[in-house]
Design a protein around this motif. Sequence first.
Motif, PDB file in Angstrom:
ATOM      1  N   LEU A   1      -9.078   8.310 -27.135  1.00 44.28           N
ATOM      2  CA  LEU A   1     -10.063   9.343 -27.433  1.00 44.28           C
ATOM      3  C   LEU A   1     -11.456   8.947 -26.949  1.00 44.28           C
ATOM      4  O   LEU A   1     -12.043   9.612 -26.079  1.00 44.28           O
ATOM      5  CB  LEU A   1     -10.085   9.626 -28.935  1.00 44.28           C
ATOM      6  CG  LEU A   1     -11.122  10.659 -29.407  1.00 44.28           C
ATOM      7  CD1 LEU A   1     -10.876  11.999 -28.727  1.00 44.28           C
ATOM      8  CD2 LEU A   1     -11.080  10.794 -30.923  1.00 44.28           C
TER       9      LEU A   1
ATOM     10  N   VAL B   1     -10.990   9.916 -23.073  1.00 45.16           N
ATOM     11  CA  VAL B   1     -11.460  11.299 -23.094  1.00 45.16           C
ATOM     12  C   VAL B   1     -12.971  11.382 -23.005  1.00 45.16           C
ATOM     13  O   VAL B   1     -13.532  12.104 -22.172  1.00 45.16           O
ATOM     14  CB  VAL B   1     -10.954  12.006 -24.370  1.00 45.16           C
ATOM     15  CG1 VAL B   1     -11.536  13.407 -24.484  1.00 45.16           C
ATOM     16  CG2 VAL B   1      -9.429  12.054 -24.368  1.00 45.16           C
TER      17      VAL B   1
ATOM     18  N   ASN C   1     -15.010  11.027 -17.100  1.00 44.51           N
ATOM     19  CA  ASN C   1     -13.963  11.126 -18.117  1.00 44.51           C
ATOM     20  C   ASN C   1     -14.007  12.459 -18.865  1.00 44.51           C
ATOM     21  O   ASN C   1     -13.002  13.169 -18.925  1.00 44.51           O
ATOM     22  CB  ASN C   1     -14.060   9.951 -19.085  1.00 44.51           C
ATOM     23  CG  ASN C   1     -13.571   8.656 -18.472  1.00 44.51           C
ATOM     24  OD1 ASN C   1     -13.916   8.336 -17.349  1.00 44.51           O
ATOM     25  ND2 ASN C   1     -12.769   7.902 -19.208  1.00 44.51           N
ATOM     26  N   PRO C   2     -15.145  12.852 -19.485  1.00 46.03           N
ATOM     27  CA  PRO C   2     -15.152  14.186 -20.138  1.00 46.03           C
ATOM     28  C   PRO C   2     -15.025  15.321 -19.134  1.00 46.03           C
ATOM     29  O   PRO C   2     -14.413  16.364 -19.450  1.00 46.03           O
ATOM     30  CB  PRO C   2     -16.503  14.216 -20.859  1.00 46.03           C
ATOM     31  CG  PRO C   2     -17.342  13.184 -20.194  1.00 46.03           C
ATOM     32  CD  PRO C   2     -16.396  12.125 -19.733  1.00 46.03           C
TER      33      PRO C   2
ATOM     34  N   THR D   1     -11.409  15.569 -18.330  1.00 44.11           N
ATOM     35  CA  THR D   1     -10.693  16.134 -19.481  1.00 44.11           C
ATOM     36  C   THR D   1     -10.906  17.641 -19.574  1.00 44.11           C
ATOM     37  O   THR D   1      -9.961  18.413 -19.837  1.00 44.11           O
ATOM     38  CB  THR D   1     -11.173  15.457 -20.773  1.00 44.11           C
ATOM     39  OG1 THR D   1     -10.967  14.047 -20.675  1.00 44.11           O
ATOM     40  CG2 THR D   1     -10.410  15.991 -21.972  1.00 44.11           C
TER      41      THR D   1
ATOM     42  N   PHE E   1     -17.378  18.746 -24.345  1.00 41.26           N
ATOM     43  CA  PHE E   1     -17.202  18.088 -23.060  1.00 41.26           C
ATOM     44  C   PHE E   1     -18.321  18.450 -22.081  1.00 41.26           C
ATOM     45  O   PHE E   1     -18.785  17.589 -21.317  1.00 41.26           O
ATOM     46  CB  PHE E   1     -15.841  18.456 -22.461  1.00 41.26           C
ATOM     47  CG  PHE E   1     -14.682  17.979 -23.287  1.00 41.26           C
ATOM     48  CD1 PHE E   1     -14.651  16.683 -23.761  1.00 41.26           C
ATOM     49  CD2 PHE E   1     -13.640  18.822 -23.597  1.00 41.26           C
ATOM     50  CE1 PHE E   1     -13.583  16.227 -24.527  1.00 41.26           C
ATOM     51  CE2 PHE E   1     -12.576  18.389 -24.363  1.00 41.26           C
ATOM     52  CZ  PHE E   1     -12.544  17.080 -24.844  1.00 41.26           C
TER      53      PHE E   1
END
Length: 497
Positions: free
Chosen positions: A393, A397, A406-407, A410, A483
Amino acid sequence: MATISTLDALARAADLEASAGRERDLTIRQRDIDEPLVLDSLTAGRLALHRVNVAGAVSLRSCVIEELVVDHCTADALQVSNSRIGRLVVRNTPRNTEVDVSETALEALDVHSCGPTRFEGVRVSDSVQISAMRGPVQLKRLRAATLALRSQAAVGRQRRPRVSMENLHVTETITLDDLWLASLTLEEVDVAALLLRRVRVDEPFRGTGVRCRDSLRINGMVVPGEASALLDSEVRGPVVVRGLRHAETVPAQRRQTAPDTEPAAAAAELVFRSSTLSSLAASADEVSPVVVVLADTSVRALAVPVGPARYRLAGTSSVQEVDLGDVVFRNGEHVTGFLDRVFTRVTPGALEAVRSTLTGRRRMSEGDQLYYFTRQREAAERPLLRRLAVRALLGGVLGWGVRARNPARTLGAAMLFTAVALHLSGAARGPRDGGLLDLVAAGRALVLACALWLNVGVGAPSELKTHAWTALAVGCTGGGLLFTTLTVGIVIRKLVR
């Protein structure tokens, strides 16, 4: 046993001519004295004893002598106390003759090829030279400009001398050169520069409260299996550890084995515990690897080791700066490769040391890479469930708040997954649209998924206006806000820096 206070009385005790002791200088050669010599409150210019055999000890108390030379003399002991001597030279005494100097002021002290030697409360304005040792050396409360211990005449394991230094204050250098000692102990030593060169010890070297104002250099030292250590010490200049070797790797001590069965070389260890170092550099040859352990120790600058030398961080050790050279950290492999060259294993402390160095040099993107890698390594040491949750997480993420991809990755994956789900379920297809292969319907599902996650408010088909649709829209919108905000924030942070 009579007390001698004048050179004339000393000349008579040695059966010399009456006129021999009337001057300030006296030389006694090849004489036998059948009783101990006790010199009390004697004043002389130069007093020399050459090949004099004394039945007992030679004692000097409260004497003032410009130069005292004791050469090839036989006595139970040579004791000097509470005296003032310009230059004291003691050479070639028997192995069982103890040289004991206490509470005495000297200009220079030279001891060569003597047995047990003990200095306590001695103040030397110039140099102290101890060479060709034939017995233990104990130095306590000694003050001098320079101190040098070189070589020893004793051979064999039982005859190797023990050297102990306690409460020493040396304004310039302490040099230990070409020695094979049974043990070496330093306690509360204050010196400008300490040099250990070609010193071998049978027991682990121990130093406590060593203060070096300029430098500490260990060159070609041979240590046993148990780690040698410096405790509660401080070195304000560079610490250089070069050619430290394990006793098993010395050719004379290694067993002769076949090349294909020869065991791996043992690592020589040196520990700095609860100490403060200005800078540290280590190097080793291919014969013997070296491990320098930093336990609860603070180091300002750490140089990249040369050869099979490595550092190990333990406890609360901290390193302010690591010499990076021309290394560039673009991914985890670069980080791991560099740390494997410097440290015995990749630890959070090692990662933090490199990251702080990058931050100090304004290499922010690489510092973020190190921060991400550090947090992932820390998460890997947690229990299984927490490790999976935190690494997946917060790391995978959210990118620990430092990696925008990464975000963003995602968010993109979530929009594609939502578009596929909407298209397969038919929620975004009208009655006039085709089947699953209708590209227009698939595009409509993708646009709707992007609208849901990015919260652009394009609405939804009338048949989807249900409680389930509302829950789906709220969930996607909340995730999209998280995000999107995190990605934009990371990018703005990188641009501002």
